[in-house]
Design a protein around this motif. Structure first.
Motif, PDB file in Angstrom:
ATOM      1  N   GLN A  53      19.536  12.430  -1.428  1.00 44.59           N
ATOM      2  CA  GLN A  53      19.106  12.610  -2.809  1.00 44.59           C
ATOM      3  C   GLN A  53      17.616  12.305  -2.910  1.00 44.59           C
ATOM      4  OE1 GLN A  53      21.872   9.672  -2.942  1.00 44.59           O
ATOM      5  NE2 GLN A  53      22.956  11.347  -1.928  1.00 44.59           N
ATOM      6  N   ASP A  54      16.964  12.965  -3.853  1.00 52.93           N
ATOM      7  CA  ASP A  54      15.554  12.691  -4.113  1.00 52.93           C
ATOM      8  C   ASP A  54      15.476  11.364  -4.894  1.00 52.93           C
ATOM      9  OD1 ASP A  54      12.990  12.520  -5.204  1.00 52.93           O
ATOM     10  OD2 ASP A  54      12.775  14.701  -5.287  1.00 52.93           O
ATOM     11  N   LEU A  55      15.158  10.298  -4.190  1.00 55.80           N
ATOM     12  CA  LEU A  55      15.255   8.963  -4.797  1.00 55.80           C
ATOM     13  C   LEU A  55      14.290   8.786  -5.963  1.00 55.80           C
ATOM     14  CD1 LEU A  55      15.736   6.677  -1.663  1.00 55.80           C
ATOM     15  CD2 LEU A  55      17.419   7.975  -2.978  1.00 55.80           C
ATOM     16  N   GLU A  56      13.084   9.317  -5.807  1.00 58.34           N
ATOM     17  CA  GLU A  56      12.087   9.172  -6.861  1.00 58.34           C
ATOM     18  C   GLU A  56      12.537   9.908  -8.130  1.00 58.34           C
ATOM     19  OE1 GLU A  56       8.248  10.384  -5.462  1.00 58.34           O
ATOM     20  OE2 GLU A  56       7.244   8.925  -6.770  1.00 58.34           O
ATOM     21  N   ALA A  57      13.034  11.139  -7.949  1.00 50.85           N
ATOM     22  CA  ALA A  57      13.481  11.936  -9.100  1.00 50.85           C
ATOM     23  C   ALA A  57      14.715  11.300  -9.748  1.00 50.85           C
ATOM     24  CB  ALA A  57      13.791  13.362  -8.661  1.00 50.85           C
ATOM     25  N   CYS A  58      15.624  10.783  -8.918  1.00 56.13           N
ATOM     26  CA  CYS A  58      16.835  10.136  -9.457  1.00 56.13           C
ATOM     27  C   CYS A  58      16.468   8.896 -10.264  1.00 56.13           C
ATOM     28  CB  CYS A  58      17.779   9.742  -8.317  1.00 56.13           C
ATOM     29  SG  CYS A  58      18.645  11.131  -7.588  1.00 56.13           S
ATOM     30  N   ALA A  59      15.547   8.099  -9.729  1.00 56.25           N
ATOM     31  CA  ALA A  59      15.145   6.868 -10.429  1.00 56.25           C
ATOM     32  C   ALA A  59      14.474   7.208 -11.757  1.00 56.25           C
ATOM     33  CB  ALA A  59      14.216   6.040  -9.550  1.00 56.25           C
ATOM     34  N   ALA A  60      13.637   8.248 -11.763  1.00 56.76           N
ATOM     35  CA  ALA A  60      12.935   8.628 -12.997  1.00 56.76           C
ATOM     36  C   ALA A  60      13.922   9.129 -14.047  1.00 56.76           C
ATOM     37  CB  ALA A  60      11.887   9.697 -12.690  1.00 56.76           C
ATOM     38  N   LEU A  61      14.858   9.970 -13.615  1.00 58.18           N
ATOM     39  CA  LEU A  61      15.881  10.485 -14.544  1.00 58.18           C
ATOM     40  C   LEU A  61      16.716   9.329 -15.107  1.00 58.18           C
ATOM     41  CD1 LEU A  61      17.438  12.972 -15.732  1.00 58.18           C
ATOM     42  CD2 LEU A  61      18.939  12.799 -13.722  1.00 58.18           C
ATOM     43  N   ALA A  62      17.107   8.419 -14.227  1.00 61.00           N
ATOM     44  CA  ALA A  62      17.933   7.287 -14.658  1.00 61.00           C
ATOM     45  C   ALA A  62      17.198   6.436 -15.694  1.00 61.00           C
ATOM     46  CB  ALA A  62      18.320   6.446 -13.446  1.00 61.00           C
ATOM     47  N   LYS A  63      15.896   6.231 -15.480  1.00 62.43           N
ATOM     48  CA  LYS A  63      15.130   5.403 -16.428  1.00 62.43           C
ATOM     49  C   LYS A  63      15.087   6.066 -17.805  1.00 62.43           C
ATOM     50  CE  LYS A  63      12.864   2.102 -13.655  1.00 62.43           C
ATOM     51  NZ  LYS A  63      13.270   2.467 -12.277  1.00 62.43           N
ATOM     52  N   GLN A  64      14.923   7.385 -17.821  1.00 65.48           N
ATOM     53  CA  GLN A  64      14.914   8.121 -19.102  1.00 65.48           C
ATOM     54  C   GLN A  64      16.211   7.902 -19.880  1.00 65.48           C
ATOM     55  OE1 GLN A  64      14.539  12.335 -18.477  1.00 65.48           O
ATOM     56  NE2 GLN A  64      12.450  12.155 -17.684  1.00 65.48           N
ATOM     57  N   HIS A  65      17.320   7.802 -19.142  1.00 65.95           N
ATOM     58  CA  HIS A  65      18.634   7.733 -19.796  1.00 65.95           C
ATOM     59  C   HIS A  65      19.230   6.332 -19.767  1.00 65.95           C
ATOM     60  CE1 HIS A  65      19.104  12.120 -20.408  1.00 65.95           C
ATOM     61  NE2 HIS A  65      18.316  12.173 -19.350  1.00 65.95           N
ATOM     62  N   ASN A  66      18.395   5.373 -19.371  1.00 70.10           N
ATOM     63  CA  ASN A  66      18.833   3.980 -19.386  1.00 70.10           C
ATOM     64  C   ASN A  66      20.019   3.704 -18.455  1.00 70.10           C
ATOM     65  OD1 ASN A  66      18.145   1.517 -20.305  1.00 70.10           O
ATOM     66  ND2 ASN A  66      19.405   1.596 -22.160  1.00 70.10           N
ATOM     67  N   LEU A  67      20.035   4.381 -17.299  1.00 69.40           N
ATOM     68  CA  LEU A  67      21.086   4.143 -16.304  1.00 69.40           C
ATOM     69  C   LEU A  67      20.558   3.187 -15.242  1.00 69.40           C
ATOM     70  CD1 LEU A  67      22.149   7.841 -15.477  1.00 69.40           C
ATOM     71  CD2 LEU A  67      22.715   6.472 -17.495  1.00 69.40           C
ATOM     72  N   VAL A  68      21.461   2.424 -14.663  1.00 73.56           N
ATOM     73  CA  VAL A  68      21.102   1.577 -13.520  1.00 73.56           C
ATOM     74  C   VAL A  68      21.339   2.394 -12.253  1.00 73.56           C
ATOM     75  CG1 VAL A  68      21.684  -0.523 -12.253  1.00 73.56           C
ATOM     76  CG2 VAL A  68      21.776  -0.496 -14.754  1.00 73.56           C
TER      77      VAL A  68
END
Ligand SMILES: *Cc1c(COP(=O)(O)O)cnc(C)c1O
Length: 392
Positions: free
Chosen positions: A166-181
């Protein structure tokens, strides 16, 4: 330790956490085989009980030998703090359980480690936690599955059989937008080849049974994260469920860490040579390996991983199950066992997960083998592979 060499491997592996003044200037740390610790005053008892995660009160919580390992693992993963638990499975379970309550939803990669799958599908579902398995190699797929009650994005990059990443940077950014851990199982790379916290991932878990302990003699897990999250997991999951490791196992893990970079460099180098051998062999139909230049995820793999480690999968080009049995028998320098990450090379035939009465066949083709390349000379291993192919 100054801040600029906080993540220096030499510093971490040789010096960090080793308070030799406290134990006769011994080079090797002592195994403090004690369940509990003495207080000299009411004040001391009071202070230490208030701060049990970093003081020595009772070894279900913290222990001096384990504490050295905690400090080193946190630094290796560029995290503020770490916890050492009884297995990789308990590290995954504690990290996930710590972030959900009844009614929440989890997004998880497809084909996660088998016990991660079990945790979601036949454990947490009893507590009204729902889940979706998504093709997380596509960030749009993840986005599509986010619900108002989604709390966790569970990653495993690469997975340890077919190596999707998985693209870790993209996943982390998306998660932050949606308040996911974001939680990642980083066992495949170890902290030597990938540091997910640098890409914005919140919690990193490891099966330390694999590379970190590295000698096929310990079962252990690690959780790395912020001081805040680690303290929460300590006070809740670790202390209530009692996810303790023994000081003796912590000692073995510390001993394993001394050679972690050396061992990984060795298996990474050998596995690449074995990969090239398999890739060009006429009896091999397909090879699975993250750093295969023909892998569609090659560029991303190169961006976020500095090495691949010792795992390779491949499909034998045959229509005959007898050939698989012959090949398996001839490949006698590779032991057949689960797990990986130790000194010894291993083989895992997919055929063992087929033709089982009352069970659906595994979606993995029966022609597939997973190899773990250990610390042997790669010429010795390739010779054995050549012989085995010659017999079919
Ligand atoms: C082995 C493994 C685990 C589980 O670790 P244990 O130490 O066996 O509990 C989790 N994730 C991956 C990728 C593994 O290979």
């Amino acid at each position: 330790m100054s801040t600029e060499n906080k993540y220096d491997l030499n510093e971490i592996l040789i010096h960090l956490g080793e308070e030799r003044n406290n134990y006769f200037q011994a080079i090797a740390p002592p195994i403090i085989q004690s369940s509990n610790f003495v207080f000299n005053s009411i004040e001391e008892l009071k202070r230490k009980i208030q701060n049990e995660s970093s003081e020595f009160v009772y070894s279900r919580g913290n222990n001096p030998t384990v504490s050295i390992l905690r400090q080193k693992m946190a630094a290796l993963e560029h995290a503020e703090d770490a916890l050492i638990v009884g297995s990789g499975a308990s590290a995954i379970s504690a990290a996930i359980i710590s972030q959900v309550k009844s009614g929440d939803h989890i997004i998880c990669v497809q084909k996660p480690y088998s016990w991660t799958y079990k945790l979601l599908t036949s454990f947490l579902n009893r507590f009204n936690v729902t889940y979706s398995f998504v093709d997380a190699s596509d960030i749009e797929e993840i986005k599509k599955h986010i619900l108002p009650n989604t709390r966790i994005l569970m990653l495993e990059s690469p997975n340890s059989l077919t190596f999707e990443i998985q693209d870790l940077e993209a996943c982390a950014a998306l998660a932050k937008q949606h308040n996911l851990v974001t939680i990642i199982d980083n066992s495949h790379c170890s902290p030597i080849f990938q540091n997910p916290i640098d890409f914005g991932i919140d919690i990193v878990v490891h099966s330390a049974t694999k590379y970190i302990c590295g000698h096929s003699d310990v079962v252990m897990g690690v959780i790395c994260s912020s001081r805040k999250i680690i303290l929460e997991i300590f006070n809740s999951e670790v202390m209530t469920l009692g996810l303790t490791v023994s000081p003796n196992d912590a000692f073995l893990a510390l001993r394993g860490l001394r050679t972690l970079p050396l061992r990984l460099k060795r298996v990474d180098h050998s596995a690449f040579i074995v990969f090239q051998f398999l890739k060009s062999h006429p009896k091999v139909l397909r090879v699975y390996y993250p750093f295969d230049p023909d892998n569609p995820q090659f560029k991303l793999a190169k961006k976020q991983m500095s090495g691949c480690g010792g795992l390779i999968s491949f499909e034998v080009n045959t229509d005959s199950k007898d050939n698989i049995h012959t090949f398996f028998k001839a490949l006698d320098k590779f032991l057949c066992a689960v797990s990986w990450g130790g000194h010894e090379s291993l083989k895992m035939p997919s055929l063992a997960f087929h033709d089982i009465e009352g069970q659906e066949d595994s979606p993995i083709p029966w022609q597939m083998f997973r190899l773990y390349i250990g610390l042997e000379d790669c010429d010795y291993l390739i010779e054995n592979l050549k012989d085995a192919f010659d017999q079919i």
